[in-house]
Design a protein around this motif. Structure first.
Motif, PDB file in Angstrom:
ATOM      1  N   ASP A 148       0.796  -1.168   0.144  1.00 44.82           N
ATOM      2  CA  ASP A 148      -0.067  -0.087  -0.059  1.00 44.82           C
ATOM      3  C   ASP A 148       0.756   1.086  -0.072  1.00 44.82           C
ATOM      4  N   VAL A 149       2.039   1.233  -0.181  1.00 44.90           N
ATOM      5  CA  VAL A 149       2.970   2.315  -0.037  1.00 44.90           C
ATOM      6  C   VAL A 149       2.571   3.330  -1.195  1.00 44.90           C
ATOM      7  N   ILE A 150       2.426   4.656  -0.796  1.00 43.10           N
ATOM      8  CA  ILE A 150       1.712   5.363  -1.809  1.00 43.10           C
ATOM      9  C   ILE A 150       2.983   6.515  -2.245  1.00 43.10           C
ATOM     10  N   THR A 151       4.173   6.209  -1.748  1.00 44.00           N
ATOM     11  CA  THR A 151       5.234   7.217  -1.986  1.00 44.00           C
ATOM     12  C   THR A 151       5.575   6.983  -3.508  1.00 44.00           C
ATOM     13  N   GLN A 169       8.399   7.547  -6.151  1.00 44.37           N
ATOM     14  CA  GLN A 169       9.927   7.716  -6.051  1.00 44.37           C
ATOM     15  C   GLN A 169      10.438   8.577  -7.144  1.00 44.37           C
ATOM     16  N   TYR A 170      10.042   9.996  -7.233  1.00 47.17           N
ATOM     17  CA  TYR A 170      10.418  10.670  -8.096  1.00 47.17           C
ATOM     18  C   TYR A 170      11.886  10.944  -7.910  1.00 47.17           C
TER      19      TYR A 170
END
Ligand code: SF4
Ligand code: SF4
Lengths: 350, 163
Positions: free
Chosen positions: B34-37, B39-40
């Motif tokens: 569920d990680v919403i980060t 990675q820009y």
């Protein structure tokens, strides 16, 4: 094996200088070593906290600097070192400068008693537990002084809140510890751990030990000024609380000390309830470094519970804080001590 | 007796809270599900911003390279930052025999835009709209100044019926 290394160093030094000089050199060496542990531990725990917080909030946390972001906090520390040490004009300069060292020194003093393994314990006196409790209450003086000397309303309120909180929760921590001391029958830390070879106290003391553990965890969170008991800092109300006026390295001292205090509280919990450096069921008693490993694993598990608290519970109001301590924890604690004493007297412990 | 029930209920509700957050932690720690980060900038290829995201002002062109802008300059006047410059010209329409204004360059300064959306609201023709581009990084600030009407584009022939 570790013991051998220590005796080797001791003998080497004895060859170089007189016995008295060796004694002093060794004290200095151990002091430096503990300072190193202090810094590494603080940085590691800050990283752990941020990483754990990330997962709790569906984020990733720091993951760019080094493997899994492990060096992120080192980068942060370097930044803090390079920053200017600012201060307010009307601050009480002497106290303002001294205050961070109170916190550091007491944290270090408490750390000397922590048994990292059977061999690694700097200072093992017969009133160990008592010493730990008394030393950790000096640390509050540093926070109090910081709040007072900054000459800032927010800092002062933060400092005052610390006073209230510490006076209250010190009692609960102390009584939870006393409950376990009743079971152990000794104050010396190495002996307390030895006694648990036949079973960790949380199992041998069963009901009263579990109650004492829960109280210790609640009061320990309050002792280390962590959420939900972080009224001292309360970002939304007080800016940064007692360290509003601190910057650079002085701020970093407070920051690291907070995390090292959490480590100390967790270590006390591990020593009193989970058998310190003992392995479960004595499975690895023969391996020399195993004690260090088991101690670290247990402490990190307890620290994780503290972090779990932090990312679950909202902050208390000051009156709720006092109600919890004086109306709930303290009476339960008193009954619990009597219960424990009765159990020990009647031989109901395992 | 509410004293004891308070203690029990309190402990229970705290444990329920810890169970919920604990589930979040362990699911994300073990699976990263569920990680919403975002990675820009590692994920430039897959980075898709949501529809209402205000990335930049763009001009709508249909498949015949036609847009709806009739160079009325209302967007230029609406912009509080002066981020829009309209360069227009007039040309004789042989059918009606009237001079008609047409757009030469619709210049948009992304570097000065605050994404307030006033220009888009002001446009009576709905010629400009939000684009969802996130990655605007440039080493040269001049590259942020864009011409919104594509080269060679014409104005759409307006259909007579009113909406
Ligand atoms: S979004 Fe606002 S700032 Fe940007 S061009 Fe339009 S009116 Fe100007
Ligand atoms: S974009 Fe819209 S408001 Fe701006 S000049 Fe063209 S028609 Fe007028």
């Amino acid at each position: 094996m570790i013991l051998n290394i220590f005796t080797d160093i001791h003998n080497l030094l004895l060859g170089l200088m007189s016995a008295k000089a060796v004694h002093i050199t060794e004290l200095v060496l151990i002091g430096v070593a503990y300072l190193g542990i202090f810094a590494v531990l603080g940085l590691f725990l800050v990283w752990l906290e941020r990483r754990v917080a990330g997962f709790f909030q569906l984020r990733l946390g720091p993951n760019r600097v080094g493997p899994s972001g492990l060096f992120q906090t080192i980068a942060d520390a370097l930044k803090l070192v390079s920053k200017e040490l600012t201060g307010t004009v009307k601050a009480d300069k002497q106290l303002y400068k001294i205050a961070p060292y109170f916190v550091i020194t007491t944290a270090l003093m408490a750390m000397a008693l922590i048994p990292f393994s059977q061999e690694i314990q700097a200072f093992d006196i017969n009133i160990g537990v008592f010493f730990l409790i008394s030393v950790s209450s000096i640390g509050v003086l540093g926070i109090f002084l910081a709040g007072w000397s900054s000459n800032n309303k927010y800092s002062l309120i933060g400092g005052m809140r610390t006073g209230i909180q510490m006076i209250s929760y010190e009692l609960s921590v102390g009584m939870a510890v006393v409950t376990m001391v009743v079971l152990a029958g000794t104050l010396q830390i190495s002996e307390i751990v030895e006694l648990q070879k036949s079973g960790w106290f949380i199992f041998t003391g069963h009901i009263p030990a579990i109650i004492a553990f829960m109280i210790f965890m609640i009061a320990g969170t309050a002792e280390s000024n962590r959420v939900p008991f972080d009224l001292v800092e309360a970002e939304s109300e007080l800016g940064a609380g007692f360290h509003t006026e601190y910057s650079g390295m002085r701020f970093a001292y407070y920051f690291l000390a907070e995390f090292v205090n959490m480590f100390i509280i967790a270590s006390i919990a591990v020593v009193l309830f989970f058998g310190g450096w003992l392995s479960p069921f004595g499975i690895t008693d023969a391996i020399p470094f195993a004690g260090l490993f088991w101690f670290t694993v247990k402490v990190i598990a307890v620290i994780f519970i503290f972090m779990w608290f932090r990312w679950t519970f909202p902050r208390f109001r000051i009156d709720q804080l006092l109600t919890l301590e004086w109306k709930y924890l303290l009476p339960i604690n008193m009954v619990n001590i009597v219960l424990m004493a009765l159990m020990v007297w009647l031989g109901l412990t395992f | 007796m509410s004293y004891f029930s308070d203690i029990i209920n309190g402990t229970k509700s705290l444990l329920i809270g810890m169970r919920i957050t604990g589930k979040y932690f362990f699911v994300n720690f073990l699976t990263r599900k569920d990680v919403i980060t975002e990675q820009y900038p590692d994920n430039l290829e897959t980075l898709n911003m949501f529809d209402r995201y205000r990335g930049e002002v763009t001009m709508y062109h249909n498949e015949n390279n036609e847009h709806r802008c009739d160079a009325c300059t209302l967007c230029e006047k609406a912009c509080p930052n002066g981020s829009i410059e309209i360069i227009s010209d007039k040309e004789l329409n042989p059918e009606t025999g009237k001079n008609v204004r047409y757009i030469v360059k619709h210049i948009y300064h992304l570097e000065m835009c605050t994404m307030c959306g006033l220009c888009i609201e002001a446009c009576p023709q709905d010629a400009i709209q939000w684009g969802q581009n996130f990655h605007h990084v440039q080493y040269d600030r001049g590259k942020l100044t864009k011409v919104l009407n594509k080269p060679g584009s014409k104005i759409m022939i307006k259909t007579k019926e009113k909406k």
